[in-house]
Enzyme design. Structure first.
Site, PDB file in Angstrom:
ATOM      1  N   LYS A  22      45.886 -87.767  35.971  1.00  0.00           N
ATOM      2  CA  LYS A  22      46.767 -88.925  35.794  1.00  0.00           C
ATOM      3  C   LYS A  22      46.798 -89.775  37.053  1.00  0.00           C
ATOM      4  O   LYS A  22      46.842 -90.991  36.972  1.00  0.00           O
ATOM      5  CB  LYS A  22      48.177 -88.446  35.439  1.00  0.00           C
ATOM      6  CG  LYS A  22      48.258 -88.010  33.993  1.00  0.00           C
ATOM      7  CD  LYS A  22      49.701 -87.748  33.578  1.00  0.00           C
ATOM      8  CE  LYS A  22      49.708 -86.930  32.288  1.00  0.00           C
ATOM      9  NZ  LYS A  22      50.672 -85.840  32.307  1.00  0.00           N
ATOM     10  N   HIS A  65      41.193 -80.110  25.958  1.00  0.00           N
ATOM     11  CA  HIS A  65      41.694 -79.115  25.003  1.00  0.00           C
ATOM     12  C   HIS A  65      40.787 -78.977  23.785  1.00  0.00           C
ATOM     13  O   HIS A  65      40.826 -77.962  23.100  1.00  0.00           O
ATOM     14  CB  HIS A  65      43.104 -79.490  24.526  1.00  0.00           C
ATOM     15  CG  HIS A  65      44.145 -79.323  25.589  1.00  0.00           C
ATOM     16  ND1 HIS A  65      45.049 -80.296  25.916  1.00  0.00           N
ATOM     17  CD2 HIS A  65      44.404 -78.284  26.423  1.00  0.00           C
ATOM     18  CE1 HIS A  65      45.834 -79.871  26.889  1.00  0.00           C
ATOM     19  NE2 HIS A  65      45.455 -78.652  27.221  1.00  0.00           N
ATOM     20  N   HIS A 100      45.091 -78.035  40.724  1.00  0.00           N
ATOM     21  CA  HIS A 100      46.240 -78.913  40.496  1.00  0.00           C
ATOM     22  C   HIS A 100      46.514 -79.901  41.637  1.00  0.00           C
ATOM     23  O   HIS A 100      47.376 -80.772  41.495  1.00  0.00           O
ATOM     24  CB  HIS A 100      47.488 -78.074  40.194  1.00  0.00           C
ATOM     25  CG  HIS A 100      47.328 -77.288  38.928  1.00  0.00           C
ATOM     26  ND1 HIS A 100      46.906 -75.983  38.910  1.00  0.00           N
ATOM     27  CD2 HIS A 100      47.477 -77.659  37.638  1.00  0.00           C
ATOM     28  CE1 HIS A 100      46.818 -75.567  37.666  1.00  0.00           C
ATOM     29  NE2 HIS A 100      47.146 -76.558  36.880  1.00  0.00           N
ATOM     30  N   HIS A 158      44.867 -83.291  25.583  1.00  0.00           N
ATOM     31  CA  HIS A 158      43.875 -84.180  26.185  1.00  0.00           C
ATOM     32  C   HIS A 158      42.466 -83.737  25.771  1.00  0.00           C
ATOM     33  O   HIS A 158      42.307 -82.730  25.083  1.00  0.00           O
ATOM     34  CB  HIS A 158      44.056 -84.298  27.700  1.00  0.00           C
ATOM     35  CG  HIS A 158      43.878 -83.012  28.442  1.00  0.00           C
ATOM     36  ND1 HIS A 158      42.656 -82.403  28.579  1.00  0.00           N
ATOM     37  CD2 HIS A 158      44.770 -82.221  29.068  1.00  0.00           C
ATOM     38  CE1 HIS A 158      42.804 -81.298  29.266  1.00  0.00           C
ATOM     39  NE2 HIS A 158      44.085 -81.156  29.575  1.00  0.00           N
ATOM     40  N   LYS A 211      37.120 -85.003  37.821  1.00  0.00           N
ATOM     41  CA  LYS A 211      38.136 -84.304  37.047  1.00  0.00           C
ATOM     42  C   LYS A 211      39.114 -85.352  36.508  1.00  0.00           C
ATOM     43  O   LYS A 211      39.485 -86.277  37.222  1.00  0.00           O
ATOM     44  CB  LYS A 211      38.863 -83.335  37.980  1.00  0.00           C
ATOM     45  CG  LYS A 211      39.725 -82.335  37.261  1.00  0.00           C
ATOM     46  CD  LYS A 211      40.453 -81.452  38.271  1.00  0.00           C
ATOM     47  CE  LYS A 211      41.753 -80.972  37.679  1.00  0.00           C
ATOM     48  NZ  LYS A 211      41.770 -79.757  36.983  1.00  0.00           N
ATOM     49  N   CYS A 269      49.332 -73.283  38.059  1.00  0.00           N
ATOM     50  CA  CYS A 269      48.624 -72.109  37.521  1.00  0.00           C
ATOM     51  C   CYS A 269      49.624 -71.074  37.017  1.00  0.00           C
ATOM     52  O   CYS A 269      49.233 -70.132  36.355  1.00  0.00           O
ATOM     53  CB  CYS A 269      47.767 -71.428  38.581  1.00  0.00           C
ATOM     54  SG  CYS A 269      46.458 -72.429  39.280  1.00  0.00           S
ATOM     55  N   CYS A 301      51.294 -70.959  42.958  1.00  0.00           N
ATOM     56  CA  CYS A 301      51.007 -72.306  42.416  1.00  0.00           C
ATOM     57  C   CYS A 301      51.728 -72.432  41.091  1.00  0.00           C
ATOM     58  O   CYS A 301      51.482 -71.664  40.166  1.00  0.00           O
ATOM     59  CB  CYS A 301      49.513 -72.537  42.216  1.00  0.00           C
ATOM     60  SG  CYS A 301      49.211 -74.039  41.252  1.00  0.00           S
ATOM     61  N   CYS A 344      46.194 -76.059  45.880  1.00  0.00           N
ATOM     62  CA  CYS A 344      45.502 -75.531  44.696  1.00  0.00           C
ATOM     63  C   CYS A 344      44.406 -76.505  44.268  1.00  0.00           C
ATOM     64  O   CYS A 344      44.689 -77.675  44.001  1.00  0.00           O
ATOM     65  CB  CYS A 344      46.486 -75.329  43.543  1.00  0.00           C
ATOM     66  SG  CYS A 344      45.624 -74.941  42.004  1.00  0.00           S
TER      67      CYS A 344
HETATM   68  N1  MSP Z   1      48.602 -71.846  28.726  1.00  0.00           N
HETATM   69  C1  MSP Z   1      47.423 -71.493  29.422  1.00  0.00           C
HETATM   70  C2  MSP Z   1      46.494 -70.644  28.548  1.00  0.00           C
HETATM   71  C3  MSP Z   1      47.112 -69.364  28.046  1.00  0.00           C
HETATM   72  S1  MSP Z   1      45.979 -68.474  27.068  1.00  0.00           S
HETATM   73  C4  MSP Z   1      46.714 -67.020  26.805  1.00  0.00           C
HETATM   74  C5  MSP Z   1      46.655 -72.752  29.839  1.00  0.00           C
HETATM   75  N2  MSP Z   1      46.944 -73.883  29.196  1.00  0.00           N
HETATM   76  S2  MSP Z   1      46.254 -75.311  29.487  1.00  0.00           S
HETATM   77  O1  MSP Z   1      46.901 -76.243  28.621  1.00  0.00           O
HETATM   78  O2  MSP Z   1      46.278 -75.596  30.880  1.00  0.00           O
HETATM   79  O3  MSP Z   1      44.738 -75.149  29.088  1.00  0.00           O
HETATM   80  C6  MSP Z   1      44.371 -74.823  27.764  1.00  0.00           C
HETATM   81  C7  MSP Z   1      42.842 -74.760  27.628  1.00  0.00           C
HETATM   82  O4  MSP Z   1      42.272 -76.056  27.865  1.00  0.00           O
HETATM   83  C8  MSP Z   1      42.192 -73.814  28.636  1.00  0.00           C
HETATM   84  O5  MSP Z   1      41.140 -73.103  28.015  1.00  0.00           O
HETATM   85  C9  MSP Z   1      41.652 -74.757  29.677  1.00  0.00           C
HETATM   86  O6  MSP Z   1      40.565 -74.253  30.383  1.00  0.00           O
HETATM   87  C10 MSP Z   1      41.227 -75.915  28.794  1.00  0.00           C
HETATM   88  N3  MSP Z   1      41.041 -77.138  29.555  1.00  0.00           N
HETATM   89  C11 MSP Z   1      41.982 -77.844  30.243  1.00  0.00           C
HETATM   90  N4  MSP Z   1      41.372 -78.931  30.801  1.00  0.00           N
HETATM   91  C12 MSP Z   1      40.055 -78.946  30.513  1.00  0.00           C
HETATM   92  C13 MSP Z   1      38.983 -79.843  30.715  1.00  0.00           C
HETATM   93  N5  MSP Z   1      39.085 -80.970  31.420  1.00  0.00           N
HETATM   94  N6  MSP Z   1      37.790 -79.531  30.129  1.00  0.00           N
HETATM   95  C14 MSP Z   1      37.636 -78.433  29.332  1.00  0.00           C
HETATM   96  N7  MSP Z   1      38.623 -77.587  29.114  1.00  0.00           N
HETATM   97  C15 MSP Z   1      39.811 -77.730  29.791  1.00  0.00           C
HETATM   98  O7  MSP Z   1      45.823 -72.662  30.706  1.00  0.00           O
END
Ligand code: MSP
Length: 480
Positions: free
Chosen positions: A306, A31, A156, A28, A303, A137, A134, A153
């Site tokens: 979905k 990422h 989430h 998304h 935020k 998390c 959670c 949480c």
């Molecule tokens: N799998 C763990 C990370 C393990 S690192 C050893 C995880 N995955 S995640 O898919 O939830 O998030 C991946 C990255 O995307 C994280 O840095 C997270 O902060 C970032 N983001 C997820 N949603 C976001 C936004 N809406 N905005 C900016 N970054 C966000 O956590």
């Protein structure tokens, strides 16, 4: 002599890492943050002649992923293969050039993580535990946090579960003082400053961390060596990726470790600034130099979720105005450190007013004037710019691109003020000289924009360093 070379080699190497996303869904918009920031830094360092390693990857174990695959009735390994591939495609679409891609289901990673566990043995103990958990998390929370969040949480929006089980623990208390000292002294710099304070508080309250789950609760993970009944906690497995990707523990990783910067979102800073340093200290490895935590991308101030139905598809954003626009917006208008809002209105406005008007028109106008008046490319070599360097070296990427954009706007202003089209009519030589100097200014600004906008800056370099300067056939940023 040998020592001298060794020293130099280390100085010339840069290692930048990104959080590895869970593969329980499509990529998304959020990422994109990790990848873009890391890519900008990597390109900046490459531009300075550094040898850069840039890791990306996918986090593929844990209950969340397992359950999702079961829900979809797909074999878990097939599910993670497909999603990992989606992430790789996504990263490429962002124009991001990593050097290493790691999957936590790679056999070599799984074996290395087991060796890491063995090496941490002195700091691991087993105990019974009952507490709040959670699943989103993949983490336990303290009773205090449970109460503060009213049992839900905040990341989430799901209720914490009560879990009672026998687990292995990592004795965080063995390392608290060292971690605190490293953060306070800036040896391990936590950016931005306001997050550093939050982390120091969390660290002070941090209990030892549960680092395994019974196989009755979780099977999709790396087995704990010597205990069939336990699987490793997903964070121990995931955090290790930053060093297993370099070949740890089989290889000497000191060419690239400690990382120069580890880029993560604010929600996972606590894992990177508490559990990860504890693991590293337990392994006798140095701590990363910087942990950069970026803010969140919001959609219309909320935020993305979905259930609210406000999730923005990053591919749609990419396709709307192309790659340069995407990279521009997500570095200039999405702040490096604070939460920032994405709206289609803002996105379109930035495209029209900034990319198309400020830069696109400037290129068109200047190249046309140069072509008509036979101005050829001036000798150009990029001079270092202290203010820009300062921003980039301190990871102030939004500031850096704002500064570079200010230079673009200065050139537009200078053209309006000096009216080169009139001057060439009055005094051809003076007019041509002025145009050549405007081209030099544009090439200088272009240099600063290179890490941010690799495609359009390459086009601008081609246009203005060609023997005969001619405007592009189609505008660089066509208006829709
Ligand atoms: N799998 C763990 C990370 C393990 S690192 C050893 C995880 N995955 S995640 O898919 O939830 O998030 C991946 C990255 O995307 C994280 O840095 C997270 O902060 C970032 N983001 C997820 N949603 C976001 C936004 N809406 N905005 C900016 N970054 C966000 O956590």
């Amino acid at each position: 002599m040998g020592v001298f070379f060794l020293y130099n080699r280390h100085m010339n190497n840069i290692y930048v890492t990104t959080a590895i996303p869970y593969v329980n869904g499509k990529p998304h918009l959020g990422h994109a943050c990790d990848y873009l920031l890391a890519d900008i830094y990597a390109r900046y360092q490459n531009g300075k002649g550094k040898s850069v390693r840039f890791q990306a990857g996918t986090d593929e174990h844990g209950n969340k992923i397992y359950k999702k695959a079961k829900e979809l009735d797909i074999p878990v390994s097939k599910y993670v293969d497909e999603n990992s591939k989606n992430f790789q495609d996504f990263i490429h679409k962002l124009g991001v050039e990593y050097t290493d891609f790691i999957r936590t289901t790679d056999e070599s990673h799984e074996q290395s993580v087991q060796k890491i566990w063995e090496k941490l043995k002195d700091h691991i103990y087993s105990a019974d535990y009952e507490g709040w958990y959670c699943e989103g998390c993949e983490s336990f929370v303290t009773d205090k946090e449970y109460a503060e969040n009213n049992g839900i949480c905040p990341d989430h929006q799901t209720k914490y579960q009560r879990l009672s089980e026998s687990n292995y623990y990592l004795r965080i208390s063995d390392f608290k003082d060292q971690i605190k000292e490293a953060i306070e002294s800036g040896k391990m710099l936590v950016l931005p400053e306001f997050r550093k304070k939050e982390i120091l508080k969390l660290l002070a309250d941090s209990p030892d961390v549960s680092i395994s789950r019974p196989t009755s609760q979780l099977t999709w993970g790396v087995p704990v060596p010597g205990d069939d009944g336990q699987v490793m906690y997903v964070w121990v497995d995931a955090l290790s990726n930053y060093i297993t990707v370099l070949g740890y523990p089989e290889q000497d990783i000191s060419d690239f470790w400690p990382a120069n910067v580890q880029i993560v979102g604010k929600d996972i800073l606590r894992f990177h600034a508490i559990i990860w340093p504890a693991m590293l200290l337990g392994l006798g490895l140095p701590l990363p130099k910087v942990i950069l935590s970026h803010g969140f991308i919001l959609a219309n101030g909320q935020k993305m979720s979905k259930s609210i139905g406000n999730v923005v598809d990053p591919i749609e954003v990419l396709e709307r105005h192309g790659l340069d626009a995407f990279r521009y917006f997500f570095t200039r208008h999405i702040d490096t450190f604070a939460d920032s809002d994405f709206t289609w209105e803002k996105y379109d406005a930035a495209y029209e007013n900034e990319l198309a008007n400020d830069l696109g028109n400037l290129v068109q106008r200047l190249a046309t004037l140069c072509g008509k008046n036979d101005v050829s490319a001036p000798d150009f070599s990029a001079a270092p710019d202290a203010e820009y360097t300062d921003y980039m070296d301190n990871f102030e990427f939004t500031r850096a691109i704002e500064y570079a954009w200010g230079k673009v706007q200065d050139i537009n202003r200078r053209i309006d003020d000096t009216k080169p089209w009139a001057l060439v009519k009055e005094d051809k030589d003076a007019g041509r000289e002025l145009l050549a100097s405007l081209v030099s200014d544009l090439l200088s600004a272009n240099e600063l924009l290179k890490p941010f906008l690799p495609d359009v800056t390459a086009k601008i370099s081609d246009i203005f360093t060609a023997k005969t300067i001619t405007p592009p056939e189609t505008p660089l940023f066509p208006k829709n």
